[in-house]
Structure formats: structure tokens, C-alpha cells
Enzyme design. Structure first.
Site, short mmCIF file in Angstrom:
data_model
loop_
_atom_site.label_atom_id
_atom_site.label_comp_id
_atom_site.label_asym_id
_atom_site.label_seq_id
_atom_site.Cartn_x
_atom_site.Cartn_y
_atom_site.Cartn_z
N LYS A 254 97.29 49.65 -30.97
CA LYS A 254 96.58 48.37 -30.97
C LYS A 254 95.14 48.45 -31.44
O LYS A 254 94.33 47.58 -31.14
CB LYS A 254 96.61 47.69 -29.58
N THR A 255 94.83 49.48 -32.19
CA THR A 255 93.44 49.59 -32.66
C THR A 255 93.35 49.30 -34.16
O THR A 255 92.29 49.45 -34.75
CB THR A 255 92.90 51.01 -32.40
N GLY A 256 94.49 48.97 -34.77
CA GLY A 256 94.50 48.70 -36.21
C GLY A 256 95.20 49.81 -36.98
O GLY A 256 95.01 49.95 -38.19
N THR A 257 96.03 50.57 -36.29
CA THR A 257 96.67 51.73 -36.95
C THR A 257 97.62 51.30 -38.06
O THR A 257 97.74 52.00 -39.07
CB THR A 257 97.44 52.60 -35.92
N THR A 258 98.27 50.15 -37.90
CA THR A 258 99.23 49.74 -38.94
C THR A 258 98.47 49.30 -40.19
O THR A 258 98.90 49.59 -41.32
CB THR A 258 100.12 48.58 -38.42
N SER B 178 95.11 43.45 -25.98
CA SER B 178 96.01 43.35 -27.13
C SER B 178 97.35 44.00 -26.79
O SER B 178 98.43 43.49 -27.12
CB SER B 178 95.36 44.03 -28.34
N TRP C 9 92.19 40.91 -43.32
CA TRP C 9 92.23 41.43 -44.69
C TRP C 9 93.67 41.80 -45.05
O TRP C 9 94.39 42.36 -44.23
CB TRP C 9 91.32 42.64 -44.85
N LYS D 252 98.11 35.52 -32.49
CA LYS D 252 97.25 34.48 -31.90
C LYS D 252 97.56 34.43 -30.41
O LYS D 252 98.73 34.29 -30.02
CB LYS D 252 97.58 33.11 -32.52
N TYR D 253 96.55 34.61 -29.60
CA TYR D 253 96.71 34.46 -28.15
C TYR D 253 95.37 34.05 -27.55
O TYR D 253 94.32 34.25 -28.18
CB TYR D 253 97.26 35.75 -27.50
P1 A3P Z 1 96.23 42.02 -32.37
O1 A3P Z 1 97.59 41.70 -32.87
O2 A3P Z 1 96.15 42.09 -30.89
O3 A3P Z 1 95.15 41.15 -32.96
P2 A3P Z 1 98.13 48.45 -34.28
O4 A3P Z 1 98.61 48.32 -35.65
O5 A3P Z 1 97.45 49.76 -34.00
O6 A3P Z 1 99.18 48.10 -33.27
O7 A3P Z 1 96.96 47.40 -34.09
C1 A3P Z 1 97.21 46.01 -34.15
C2 A3P Z 1 95.87 45.34 -34.28
O8 A3P Z 1 95.32 45.64 -35.54
C3 A3P Z 1 95.94 43.85 -34.23
O9 A3P Z 1 95.87 43.49 -32.88
C4 A3P Z 1 94.75 43.41 -35.07
O10 A3P Z 1 93.69 42.92 -34.32
C5 A3P Z 1 94.27 44.69 -35.75
N1 A3P Z 1 94.05 44.61 -37.18
C6 A3P Z 1 93.02 45.20 -37.83
N2 A3P Z 1 93.08 44.92 -39.13
C7 A3P Z 1 94.16 44.16 -39.33
C8 A3P Z 1 94.73 43.55 -40.48
N3 A3P Z 1 94.19 43.72 -41.69
N4 A3P Z 1 95.84 42.80 -40.31
C9 A3P Z 1 96.38 42.63 -39.08
N5 A3P Z 1 95.88 43.21 -37.97
C10 A3P Z 1 94.78 43.96 -38.08
#
Ligand code: A3P
Length: 585
Positions: free
Chosen positions: A317-321, A415, A520, A539-540
Site C-alpha cells: 500500500k505504499t505505491g509498489t504497483t 489504505s 499519474w 476512493k474512500y
Molecule cells: P490507495 O488505493 O489506498 O490510494 P500498492 O500498489 O503498494 O498496494 O499501493 C497502492 C497505493 O499506491 C494506492 O493506495 C495509491 O495511493 C498509491 N499510488 C501511488 N501512485 C499511484 C498511481 N500512479 N496510480 C495508482 N495508485 C498509486
């Protein structure tokens, strides 16, 4: 008599050797056991029992070489078989082939079946559960095919090797358990195929005697509660150097220590070993090509290159994806194949997948020669907080670079909670966020479990410290996840520098802010955008102030520790951390 209280407990000495049916006999006429040598083996066993209770030789057999010597040598074979009940026996390979040369499990099975048929025909017991592989091949580094074939044909439960984790230094040798087979460390007794005669001992017989009388061999028994030795059949024939060595060693130990030595059958010995050293049960896999001896017994059909050069370790949940996808946009970077079963992350180091061994892991990566880039990585977001992962990763991938992303741990926890609700986790649906984070001892177990999975990954300093115990700081990159979200181009420039990847890829031309998504996204040809799926950037409602205040307090000490750690590393503090530290004052 030397007082040595630590060793008044029973020590175990097991000695093995290959019998007259092993290959050396063919190579070198005259070194196989003559009847007199077989007789001497039995008598020495009796003699050794006066020093070591229950002392019994473990004899290995490669049935193919039975009756392939001179007439006298064949008589030696027969005499050994006449005494079959006096000894313990273990299967070697039928033709003394090294198991790692068999990629195909069925041909390995065939070889083993031949040796088993030989044993059954000659009343050799087949239920000792112990086997030894020629030249340690297949035991470590693990050749899965050998473990499987051993289990299927012989129900092998125990083996031994000198190679884990490395031959030298000998004092660091350990055991491990793989595929239900207990691998015990074997010690070196200083007798090899070429040291056949006392007088010809390398450096002169004095050297051997020194080793026995207070030198290396003596110390080996003294310092190890369990010692397993093995030497080749040639050392039980000729002038019987093996017998000389073990009798003199036992006699010296009797004279100079109060050790009580005992021999156990292999299976019992293995259980005893892992009772003494339970922490050794789990193996630590290393790269087979990093040790010349290991490389020599690593299947030619397996490479050592199907491994990542860097890893994105999370936390979740830190933006790894987002980082994962941005990395894949780079022309020189590729990642692992998705798991055919789960289509999810590999999760090798932090789960039971680790026990499937490195062959399993490497299957996730392409053979470098088949692809345009070998700059491979994997992302498993649960690696970050996992206790075992840094040590395991560093053992296999010591040169790898490690990327971690940190956001405010309170936002991360929230998150994560929303993510669980979206996945219809019953507990997350049942309890409010505040109830989850503030649950106390005595709360329902599923609530406490959800709570720790929610909060523990946010103890950043603790987890980072563990990574930094195993990886040098210059191999670890800590990214501010909030910055990745707001300014991915700048972050990707830094990431490229850190990885040293070429060519430099200009993300400002390929990423665009998508107002609808609010994040982005990748800019495609024709001006379209490709954003992450619905499950990312959800969205939450925003976190309620009570929960935020609770979490700020909860993470306070940890955030202070994190700031000290970043300071030590000479890294700037992300703005969310500075804000949290302000709250402390
Ligand atoms: P939320 O869905 O709570 O906003 P991970 O991939 O590690 O699970 O992290 C998911 C989080 O990546 C998302 O949490 C979102 O806030 C963040 N994020 C950062 N950059 C993003 C991007 N370009 N598109 C979507 N989510 C992004």
C-alpha cells in the site's frame, strides 16, 4: 585426565565407508577389500565398541561393482556379505554416478531401483533410511530430483554432506531439512582416495598422528557433539589406514578427555542432531555458482542467472504497483513471470515457497540468453516486514539492490484497511478502522490478527534495521511513496541512477497526470492513458481525526527511530515524517 564437563554428555561418532562394491576398485587394482581386510573391519568394529558404545560401521554399496575385482577381491566382497548383519548399510549410487548429472528423474529412479534390487538379492537391509551421494552431488546445492528419487525408492530420511553451507571453514558446517530429508553435517577425517598408505600420508605419517593426537581430528570430535566421518574403501584395505586412524583417535579421546562416546543408527542420530540444533532445521539457500565446489556439482541444465538483480520489497500500500509498472516501461528492465497459479507476486523468501528451493524460484525468471535484457527484478510487497526475508535474500542475492517505499505509516495502515474491506475481509467489514487499530489484549483473535497485519508493517525503523543488517546501505534505496505519487518522474530519475541502468529513460514524456483517476498514468500512443486498475488509487472517505491522532501516537517512537536511521544514512527526511515529528513536540 582432562576435565571437560561440557562433553560429559554423550557424544556420537558415526563412521561410514564404501564397501568393496564401489567404483574405486575398478580404477585401481589391489585397493579393494581382500578377505583379510573384511575380517579386520569386523574385528576393529568390536575393538572400537570398547571405546564407543554401540559402534557400528555404516557401509555404502554401489551394486554394479560387486564381483568385478580379482578372485581374491571378489572373495572379500563375499565375506562382507557373509557378515551383512554385523554392519549398517546405506545405498550409494548403483554405478557411483553423480546424481546431479541426471536431469531426468526417471533415469535416476532406475539407477536407484537397480541398487535396491541388488540389496534385496543379497539380504542387505533396505530400511535404514540413510543414503550418501557420490561426491556430495545433489545434496547441496539441492538437486530436487535426487531428493524425490531417494524418497520414492528408498524412503530416505537422512543423508550427510560436508558442503553445507560450505566445506570451509569446517566449524561452520551445519545441517538442514529439505523435503523431509534430514541433512547432517559430515566432518572431514583427513583420509581421501589418494591417502592409502600410512607411510605415504601427505606431509608424512607424523601429520596424521598430529591430527589424531590433539590436532584437527581430535578437535573435531571434541568440539562437535555429533561427528560423522566417512572414508573410501581403499582406506579400509591395504595397510588399513582408516582403521588405524579411528582406533587411535578413539583411544586418544579415552585417554585425554572424559567424553562418553556412543554411536546411533542414522535416523536416531538425525533426530538427536535437530533436537540439539533446532535452529538449523530451515536451510538458507545460496547461489550455487558462488562456490567453485558447489558449481561443480550443480546440474549443467540449470543456470545460476535466472535470478533478479533487484527487488522492490514493499511494504504493501505504499505505491509498489505503480513503481512496478513504471519500472517495466523501461526498455532495459524486465520482471518475473506471473505465478501460473495465483497470478500474484512470487513471495518466495517470506513464505513456505522458500522450502520449495531455488529451482522453484528460478522458474519465475527467463533464461537470460533467451531474452533481450537480463536486468530482472521482482516485487513482493510482503518482503519488507518479513523477519526471515532479509537474511534469506542476502544469502541468495548478496549483490541485489533493494528498493523500499515508505509513506506515512498511518496512511498506509488506513489504505491497507480499506483494501481488506474491498476484498470483503469479514473482520474488516465488521469493525471500524478505529476499532481495528485500538483493539486491546482480550479482543477477538481475528481482530487482533487483522490489527497486527495492519500496523506492524509500519514499524519502518525496525524492518529497515533488519534489512541493513544483511545489505550494505548503498544497496538499499528508500523512496518517499508520497513523492512517487506526486512527482513520479523525479523519483524514476533517482531510481535509474541507483540501479545504474542504461539507457536513461525519460519518464516525463511517458507519464501523464490523469485528472479522472487522480494519479499519474502511462501515456500511450494517440494520447490515451493507461492507469492502474480500480484496486489502486481507491476512493474512500478520509481517515477520521481520532484515528489519525491515535496512530500518530502509536507510531511516534518508531518515526523518531526512522528519522535517526535516515540521518545516519545521510538521507533527507520525507515531508510526512517531518510533519509527524512536529507533532511529537
Ligand atoms: P490507495 O488505493 O489506498 O490510494 P500498492 O500498489 O503498494 O498496494 O499501493 C497502492 C497505493 O499506491 C494506492 O493506495 C495509491 O495511493 C498509491 N499510488 C501511488 N501512485 C499511484 C498511481 N500512479 N496510480 C495508482 N495508485 C498509486
Amino acid at each position: 585426565m582432562l576435565e571437560c564437563p561440557r562433553f560429559t554428555a554423550v557424544g556420537a561418532v558415526n563412521v561410514g565407508g564404501w564397501t568393496g562394491f564401489a567404483k574405486e576398485g575398478l580404477r585401481n587394482e589391489g585397493i579393494r577389500k581382500l578377505p583379510a581386510a573384511a575380517q579386520a573391519l569386523l574385528e576393529t568394529q568390536k575393538q572400537l565398541r570398547s571405546y564407543i558404545s554401540n559402534f557400528t560401521f555404516n557401509l555404502g554399496f554401489s551394486g554394479k561393482f560387486y564381483h568385478t575385482g580379482t578372485v581374491e577381491e571378489d572373495e572379500g566382497d563375499d565375506l562382507l556379505l557373509k557378515y551383512v548383519d554385523e554392519f549398517w548399510w546405506f545405498p550409494h549410487m548403483w554405478s557411483h554416478m553423480q546424481p546431479h548429472l541426471f536431469h531426468n528423474e526417471s533415469s535416476l529412479l532406475e539407477q536407484m531401483v537397480l541398487n535396491k534390487e541388488f540389496a534385496l538379492e543379497h539380504n542387505i537391509p533396505v530400511d535404514m533410511g540413510y543414503a550418501v551421494a557420490p561426491h556430495h552431488s545433489g545434496v547441496y546445492p539441492v538437486h530436487l530430483q535426487l531428493y524425490e528419487a531417494w524418497r520414492r525408492v528408498w524412503n530416505i530420511r537422512v543423508t550427510s554432506t560436508e558442503e553445507y553451507p560450505h566445506l570451509k571453514p569446517a566449524r561452520y558446517r551445519k545441517g538442514f531439512i529439505h523435503n523431509n530429508i534430514m541433512v547432517l553435517p559430515r566432518q572431514t577425517c583427513g583420509l581421501f582416495t589418494h591417502t592409502i598408505y600410512y607411510k605415504e600420508y601427505p606431509g608424512g605419517p607424523k601429520e596424521l598422528d598430529k591430527s589424531i593426537r590433539g590436532g584437527e581430528l581430535f578437535l573435531t570430535v571434541l568440539l562437535n557433539p555429533i561427528s560423522i566421518f566417512m572414508t573410501h574403501l581403499s582406506n579400509y584395505g591395504n595397510d588399513r589406514l582408516g582403521l588405524y586412524t579411528f582406533v587411535h583417535l578413539a583411544s586418544f579421546l579415552r585417554s585425554w578427555t572424559n567424553l562418553k562416546l556412543h554411536t546411533l543408527p542414522p535416523l536416531q542420530l538425525a533426530h538427536k542432531y535437530f533436537q540439539l540444533f533446532p535452529e538449523q532445521r530451515n536451510p538458507l539457500w545460496q547461489n550455487p555458482c558462488d562456490d567453485k565446489r558447489h558449481k561443480d556439482i550443480w546440474s549443467k541444465e540449470k543456470t545460476c542467472d535466472r535470478l533478479p538483480k533487484f527487488m522492490v520489497v514493499g511494504p504493501q500500500k505504499t505505491g509498489t504497483t505503480a513503481l512496478y509498472l513504471f519500472l517495466l516501461m523501461h526498455p532495459s528492465i524486465s520482471s518475473n513471470f506471473p505465478s501460473p497459479k495465483t497470478f500474484e507476486e512470487v513471495q518466495f523468501f517470506n513464505t513456505n515457497n522458500y522450502h520449495k528451493g531455488i529451482d522453484w524460484y528460478m522458474e519465475f525468471f527467463p533464461v537470460p540468453s533467451n531474452v533481450s535484457t537480463d536486468f530482472m527484478f521482482e516485487k513482493s510487497a510482503n518482503y519488507f516486514p518479513s523477519e526471515e526475508t532479509p537474511q534469506r535474500a542476502a544469502a541468495l542475492l548478496p549483490k541485489a539492490k533493494i528498493i523500499t517505499l515508505l509513506i506515512n505509516p498511518s496512511d498506509r495502515a488506513y489504505s491497507w484497511y480499506q483494501h481488506q474491506r474491498a476484498h470483503e475481509d469479514r473482520t474488516a467489514l465488521q469493525f471500524t478502522f478505529y476499532e481495528v487499530i485500538s483493539a486491546r489484549k482480550g479482543a477477538p483473535a481475528e481482530l487482533r490478527s487483522l490489527q497486527s497485519r495492519c500496523l506492524i508493517p509500519g514499524l519502518y525503523a525496525t524492518h529497515l534495521d533488519r534489512w541493513l543488517m544483511y545489505y550494505p546501505a548503498n544497496q538499499v534505496m528508500i523512496i518517499d511513496g508520497h513523492q512517487l505519487r506526486s512527482d513520479p518522474t523525479a523519483v524514476m530519475d533517482e531510481v535509474q541512477k541507483f540501479l545504474g541502468v542504461i539507457p536513461h529513460f525519460n519518464y516525463s514524456q511517458t507519464l501523464t497526470f490523469d485528472p479522472q483517476k487522480g494519479f499519474w498514468c502511462q501515456l500511450l500512443e494517440g494520447g490515451k492513458t493507461k492507469c492502474l486498475g480500480k484496486s489502486k488509487g481507491r476512493k474512500y472517505p478520509s481517515m477520521d481525526p481520532e484515528a489519525r491522532a491515535y496512530l500518530s501516537r502509536y507510531y511516534r517512537e518508531h518515526n523518531v527511530e526512522l528519522s535517526k536511521l535516515l540521518h545516519r544514512l545521510g538521507q533527507p527526511l520525507p515531508s510526512w515524517l517531518r510533519e509527524e515529528l512536529q507533532k511529537v513536540r
